[in-house]
Enzyme design. Sequence first.
Site, PDB file in Angstrom:
ATOM      1  N   GLN A   1     -11.834  47.029  43.619  1.00 15.27           N
ATOM      2  CA  GLN A   1     -10.906  47.552  42.642  1.00 15.27           C
ATOM      3  C   GLN A   1     -11.264  48.999  42.350  1.00 15.27           C
ATOM      4  O   GLN A   1     -12.330  49.450  42.764  1.00 15.27           O
ATOM      5  CB  GLN A   1     -10.973  46.723  41.373  1.00 15.27           C
ATOM      6  CG  GLN A   1     -10.585  45.253  41.578  1.00 15.27           C
ATOM      7  CD  GLN A   1     -10.270  44.537  40.261  1.00 15.27           C
ATOM      8  OE1 GLN A   1     -10.051  45.152  39.226  1.00 15.27           O
ATOM      9  NE2 GLN A   1     -10.274  43.195  40.294  1.00 15.27           N
TER      10      GLN A   1
ATOM     11  N   ASN B   1      -0.502  35.215  41.506  1.00  9.38           N
ATOM     12  CA  ASN B   1      -1.713  35.730  42.158  1.00  9.38           C
ATOM     13  C   ASN B   1      -2.580  34.561  42.596  1.00  9.38           C
ATOM     14  O   ASN B   1      -2.848  33.651  41.806  1.00  9.38           O
ATOM     15  CB  ASN B   1      -2.527  36.600  41.195  1.00  9.38           C
ATOM     16  CG  ASN B   1      -3.852  37.048  41.803  1.00  9.38           C
ATOM     17  OD1 ASN B   1      -3.886  37.916  42.679  1.00  9.38           O
ATOM     18  ND2 ASN B   1      -4.955  36.438  41.357  1.00  9.38           N
ATOM     19  N   GLU B   2      -3.011  34.578  43.823  1.00 11.54           N
ATOM     20  CA  GLU B   2      -3.935  33.561  44.355  1.00 11.54           C
ATOM     21  C   GLU B   2      -3.550  32.163  43.876  1.00 11.54           C
ATOM     22  O   GLU B   2      -4.369  31.436  43.297  1.00 11.54           O
ATOM     23  CB  GLU B   2      -5.393  33.905  44.009  1.00 11.54           C
ATOM     24  CG  GLU B   2      -5.843  35.180  44.686  1.00 11.54           C
ATOM     25  CD  GLU B   2      -7.353  35.423  44.710  1.00 11.54           C
ATOM     26  OE1 GLU B   2      -8.096  34.708  44.014  1.00 11.54           O
ATOM     27  OE2 GLU B   2      -7.789  36.318  45.465  1.00 11.54           O
TER      28      GLU B   2
ATOM     29  N   GLU C   1      -5.545  42.734  47.896  1.00 10.93           N
ATOM     30  CA  GLU C   1      -6.968  42.777  47.517  1.00 10.93           C
ATOM     31  C   GLU C   1      -7.778  42.786  48.805  1.00 10.93           C
ATOM     32  O   GLU C   1      -7.636  41.872  49.634  1.00 10.93           O
ATOM     33  CB  GLU C   1      -7.362  41.574  46.648  1.00 10.93           C
ATOM     34  CG  GLU C   1      -6.729  41.622  45.268  1.00 10.93           C
ATOM     35  CD  GLU C   1      -7.190  40.508  44.339  1.00 10.93           C
ATOM     36  OE1 GLU C   1      -8.356  40.059  44.456  1.00 10.93           O
ATOM     37  OE2 GLU C   1      -6.380  40.092  43.497  1.00 10.93           O
TER      38      GLU C   1
ATOM     39  N   GLU D   1      -7.584  45.704  37.388  1.00  6.90           N
ATOM     40  CA  GLU D   1      -7.421  44.435  36.674  1.00  6.90           C
ATOM     41  C   GLU D   1      -8.143  44.513  35.325  1.00  6.90           C
ATOM     42  O   GLU D   1      -9.121  45.263  35.168  1.00  6.90           O
ATOM     43  CB  GLU D   1      -8.032  43.302  37.526  1.00  6.90           C
ATOM     44  CG  GLU D   1      -8.004  41.951  36.828  1.00  6.90           C
ATOM     45  CD  GLU D   1      -8.419  40.789  37.740  1.00  6.90           C
ATOM     46  OE1 GLU D   1      -8.861  41.036  38.870  1.00  6.90           O
ATOM     47  OE2 GLU D   1      -8.295  39.633  37.283  1.00  6.90           O
TER      48      GLU D   1
ATOM     49  N   TYR E   1     -11.530  39.533  51.415  1.00  7.38           N
ATOM     50  CA  TYR E   1     -12.784  40.200  51.057  1.00  7.38           C
ATOM     51  C   TYR E   1     -13.770  39.951  52.191  1.00  7.38           C
ATOM     52  O   TYR E   1     -13.951  38.800  52.614  1.00  7.38           O
ATOM     53  CB  TYR E   1     -13.342  39.628  49.753  1.00  7.38           C
ATOM     54  CG  TYR E   1     -12.563  40.060  48.526  1.00  7.38           C
ATOM     55  CD1 TYR E   1     -12.798  41.302  47.943  1.00  7.38           C
ATOM     56  CD2 TYR E   1     -11.604  39.236  47.945  1.00  7.38           C
ATOM     57  CE1 TYR E   1     -12.093  41.711  46.805  1.00  7.38           C
ATOM     58  CE2 TYR E   1     -10.896  39.640  46.814  1.00  7.38           C
ATOM     59  CZ  TYR E   1     -11.148  40.880  46.255  1.00  7.38           C
ATOM     60  OH  TYR E   1     -10.453  41.284  45.143  1.00  7.38           O
TER      61      TYR E   1
HETATM   62  O1  AHR Z   1     -10.915  41.221  42.380  1.00  4.26           O
HETATM   63  C1  AHR Z   1     -11.538  40.193  41.665  1.00  4.26           C
HETATM   64  C2  AHR Z   1     -10.810  38.877  41.779  1.00  4.26           C
HETATM   65  O2  AHR Z   1     -10.840  38.467  43.108  1.00  4.26           O
HETATM   66  C3  AHR Z   1      -9.347  38.875  41.443  1.00  4.26           C
HETATM   67  O3  AHR Z   1      -9.086  38.699  40.109  1.00  4.26           O
HETATM   68  C4  AHR Z   1      -8.827  37.686  42.200  1.00  4.26           C
HETATM   69  O4  AHR Z   1      -7.469  37.832  42.532  1.00  4.26           O
HETATM   70  C5  AHR Z   1      -9.766  37.592  43.378  1.00  4.26           C
HETATM   71  O5  AHR Z   1     -10.244  36.305  43.542  1.00  4.26           O
END
Ligand code: AHR
Length: 481
Positions: free
Chosen positions: A344, A173-174, A293, A25, A242
Amino acid sequence: MKKIYLMYPQKKGTIAPEIYGHFTEHIGGVIYDGIWVGKDSKIPNIKGFRKEIIEKLRAIKAPVIRWPGGCFAEIYDWRDGIGKDRPSRISWWGYKDGKTEPNEVGTHEFMDFCEEAGADAYFAANLTGVPPLHIRNWMDYCLSPKGSTTLAKEREKNGHPEPFKIPYWGVGNENWGGGGCMTPDFYANEFKRLSVVMSNVAQDVELYACGSNASDYGWTDGLMRNTLNSRDLMHGFAMHYYCGCAGDPVSFTNEEWSQLLLNAAHMEEIINRNWNIICGYGMESHAKLVIDEWGCWHPDGSGPSRGENLFEQQSTMRDAMVTALTLNIFNKHCDKIRMANVAQLVNNLHALFLARGEHCITTPTYHVFDMYKEHQGAESIVVTVTNNEDFESSVTVSASVKDNKTLITIGNLSCTKDSEIVLEAVGMDIPKTAEATLLYADDMHEHNTFESPENVIPVKIEVDISKPIIIPKTGILAIRF
Ligand code: AHR
């Protein structure tokens, strides 16, 4: 002692290579001084990208790289990254780190990176910041045959007569958060509005809808319910998970080691429950999971830039074990998963590389991707483990077969006790000895630094697999025969 039964006749399906995907990103130090150093840099580079990262991505057979975000995707104007005299813009992440976006890396440059790394591109389209026509034009620019449209001719003028190969496109995205704070019902309509326009440009690309934030199953339910009438527009459900943090990224306690792994293991429940909802709506061939992610999210500041690069974190053996555990879960559920992208690639959350100026090192996580690479495209087989109920002393395992070659990847989740395992093959004769690779450090806090880049590296060993095998505490073992 634990017995690991390799159930050769029970195949789970093919492990899509894209499950071993990556994510870059425009954030912090991922692009600038991460993958990109510039064509005139003294740092060895290929077309402006760090040669070392390109070569190492090739070595692990990186199948796909997602770009340009993340949250950044939702404010990205593809026109800013085309041609000469590129504008500098307020970045999505500027409110956190004050950095602006120079747009030195745009579509052509990113496609160079993918081509050199041997990976496919996965573009995230902006759903909230621009109208559908804008994305349609981006697709026209990228995908139209040579000379066929004004935008294809512009692409040619900018150095690329032939269309780019971009098989995967995210539709936002999100969108439950940074991408518009939408409700699932509202997003479903927006998804249909944009994906109708996108699929009209290219019929042979996969379009991924924004999936849930981890266990927000209401999102999954709402999205499935509202897209049933146009299911053919959807080819994947792009969810994020995450596993967060537990204690300090580097100096954590035994309890925090286990806590983070338990958080990571929660991925399996999230996969299963989302999948149950998707199947409940009969959407399983449209909404295969794209976990685009995933990874640990430690507090900022532990990486080499000491906080200058947003979200940059150091990675220890604990992060390597999260990787091993997560990839084993993905292998085991390969029948449900189309793609996954660790977040990432460099100088960020759960990174494979840390880079700054002339320095560039691999993290323990990189080595796990290397040890697991032969799972890509292999048939996952069912594995059962005896005496594995107590999480803190359990092992994580997956196994796959390709061209009559077996790969078994095992992580010992205990940070206090070695684990003794015995392999029992069902439905297949296996040899007495096998090649293996062990990733292990005497101290679970070990990590690689610019000063000591090889503190944690794998070693090759030969194992007698007809006898009990000891996997040291916190160790990760890949066995091949
Ligand atoms: O990976 C960092 C951020 O985490 C990304 O931009 C977003 O999609 C997520 O909240």
